[in-house]
Design a protein around this motif. Structure first.
Motif, PDB file in Angstrom:
ATOM      1  N   SER A 106      31.913  55.215  -2.234  1.00  0.00           N
ATOM      2  CA  SER A 106      33.237  55.498  -1.699  1.00  0.00           C
ATOM      3  C   SER A 106      33.768  56.765  -2.341  1.00  0.00           C
ATOM      4  O   SER A 106      33.520  57.024  -3.524  1.00  0.00           O
ATOM      5  CB  SER A 106      34.195  54.346  -2.001  1.00  0.00           C
TER       6      SER A 106
ATOM      7  N   GLU B  12      30.063  51.094  -7.066  1.00  0.00           N
ATOM      8  CA  GLU B  12      29.484  51.748  -5.895  1.00  0.00           C
ATOM      9  C   GLU B  12      28.725  53.000  -6.287  1.00  0.00           C
ATOM     10  O   GLU B  12      27.665  53.315  -5.740  1.00  0.00           O
ATOM     11  CB  GLU B  12      30.590  52.064  -4.886  1.00  0.00           C
TER      12      GLU B  12
ATOM     13  N   ALA C 142      35.652  48.857   1.578  1.00  0.00           N
ATOM     14  CA  ALA C 142      34.349  48.265   1.276  1.00  0.00           C
ATOM     15  C   ALA C 142      34.020  47.130   2.232  1.00  0.00           C
ATOM     16  O   ALA C 142      32.868  46.956   2.643  1.00  0.00           O
ATOM     17  CB  ALA C 142      34.324  47.761  -0.169  1.00  0.00           C
TER      18      ALA C 142
END
Length: 404
Positions: free
Chosen positions: A8, A25, A57
């Motif tokens: 992200s 992530e 997410a």
């Protein structure tokens, strides 16, 4: 490079609760899978979702899930594994936890904090999970996700391995149902050396496991000569009762329509037999230990009603232990209606009772189960009754006529 989860973008306006999720992530983005990529992705998503995902997410997860039916199948498979873990008792989770260090790389996060060490979390408090997985989810999983999906996958593999072992332990080594027809007797020797003698109109469902042996008796009666094996208790489930032995000779009867009130009777010819309600807990270390139920020894018998209430222990002679094995019916001060019902288990008697007063008359004796005619001829000499032709081959038992 294959990536398990797309990273992200960093956003300074995100709440602090998302900071460690972004770190996860980024680290997962640099992981190069070495096994089944879809399974590893599914395992990683499962653990991430259990911790809680933000909207972005969650959207990524839904997109991944819809990419392929294989993604959906893999995720559901791992989700089912953890659902089974949630249902495991604390002792089983301890056994799984003991095996984790052999399945995972060293990780300090796998060690639960001591009571004197304060712990904090950046996330809002999550609803409490079932006690069975509290340690795994609160410590093992949170320590694994920030490392790599490979470690997360190893946890799921370890869980699946334990569950597979548990299923292996509880898979029957031998399973067979034995049924006798009306008037038929059957002698059965089981693979463990135990012997069953089934009476007429009986059904016995036998299952032998690695750590226990079990016979379900939905109907009828059987005499058991159980091969001694202290490490594998032998249970007979008959109606509301569980009858447990380690190796002995006894008989169990469960017939709702015959002479035994309530339908259950247990008699012991040799050794010790524990009789208890089927719902009562069993001591794994000593299956014959006290608690609910009674412990019978040689020459003792007990009846139970349909709710599992066990009557007072009575004495039984060797001759009366299981006379049906020799083709005989024995009755002691038994109502005539019950005597006829017992004969009917072996074949048609063609005898009928119309008067309730006659049905309640009591009789004692021992006769050949297949020679009902001999019983019919002797009946007027034992009770104040006579037999009257009722047509169609039937005879009715009626009171002796009163002379004017």
């Amino acid at each position: 490079m294959n990536r398990l989860l797309p990273p992200s973008p960093d956003r300074p306006d995100l709440a602090p609760a998302r900071e460690d999720e972004l770190r996860d992530e980024r680290e997962l983005a640099g992981y190069e899978p070495t096994g089944d990529a879809v399974d590893e992705q599914a395992a990683a998503w499962l653990l991430r979702r259990r911790r809680g995902l933000g909207a972005q997410a969650e959207a990524q997860f839904q997109a991944w899930l819809s990419e392929s039916p294989a993604h959906h199948a893999a995720f559901m498979r791992h989700q089912a594994t953890w659902a089974e873990l949630d249902a495991l008792p604390a002792q089983a989770v301890e056994r799984l936890r003991d095996g984790l260090p052999r399945a995972l790389p060293p990780n300090p996060a796998l060690t639960p904090p001591t009571p004197t060490t304060p712990t904090t979390t950046k996330r809002p408090t999550q609803p409490q999970r079932p006690r069975a997985t509290a340690w795994l989810s609160a410590h093992a999983l949170r320590g694994l996700v920030p490392q790599a999906a490979g470690a997360a996958f190893a946890v799921v593999v370890a869980a699946g391995t334990w569950l597979g072992y548990d299923q292996w332990q509880n898979r029957a080594l031998f399973s067979q149902t034995f049924v006798t027809a009306r008037g038929q007797l059957l002698d059965v020797t089981l693979p463990d050396g135990s012997n069953l003698q089934l009476d007429t109109a009986t059904r016995a469902e036998v299952s032998l496991y690695r750590q226990r042996r079990e016979v379900r008796l939905p109907q009828g009666q059987s005499a058991f000569q159980v091969q001694a094996d202290p490490g594998r208790p032998f249970d007979v489930l008959a109606g509301p009762l569980r009858i447990t032995v380690l190796g002995t000779r006894f008989s169990v009867r469960y017939t709702a329509d015959a002479a035994v009130p309530g339908g259950v009777r247990v008699a012991v010819e040799e050794g010790r037999v524990k009789v208890a309600p089927a719902s009562a807990p069993v001591d794994a270390d000593d299956p014959l230990a006290g608690g609910a139920g009674v412990l019978l020894t040689a020459g003792q018998a007990v009846n139970a009603d349909s709710s599992g209430h066990i009557d007072t222990v009575s004495q039984v002679s060797t001759a009366a232990f299981a006379p049906w094995r020799d083709g005989r019916i024995a009755f002691d001060n038994t109502p005539l209606s019950d005597v006829l019902a017992e004969f009917e288990r072996y074949g048609d008697t063609h005898l009928r009772i119309a008067d309730p007063a006659i049905a309640r008359m009591r009789i004692s004796g021992s006769v050949d189960a297949r020679k009902v005619e001999n019983f019919a001829l002797a009946l007027p000499r034992a009770l104040p009754v006579v037999l009257r032709d009722a047509g169609n081959g039937e005879r009715e038992i009626v009171p002796v006529p009163v002379l004017p």
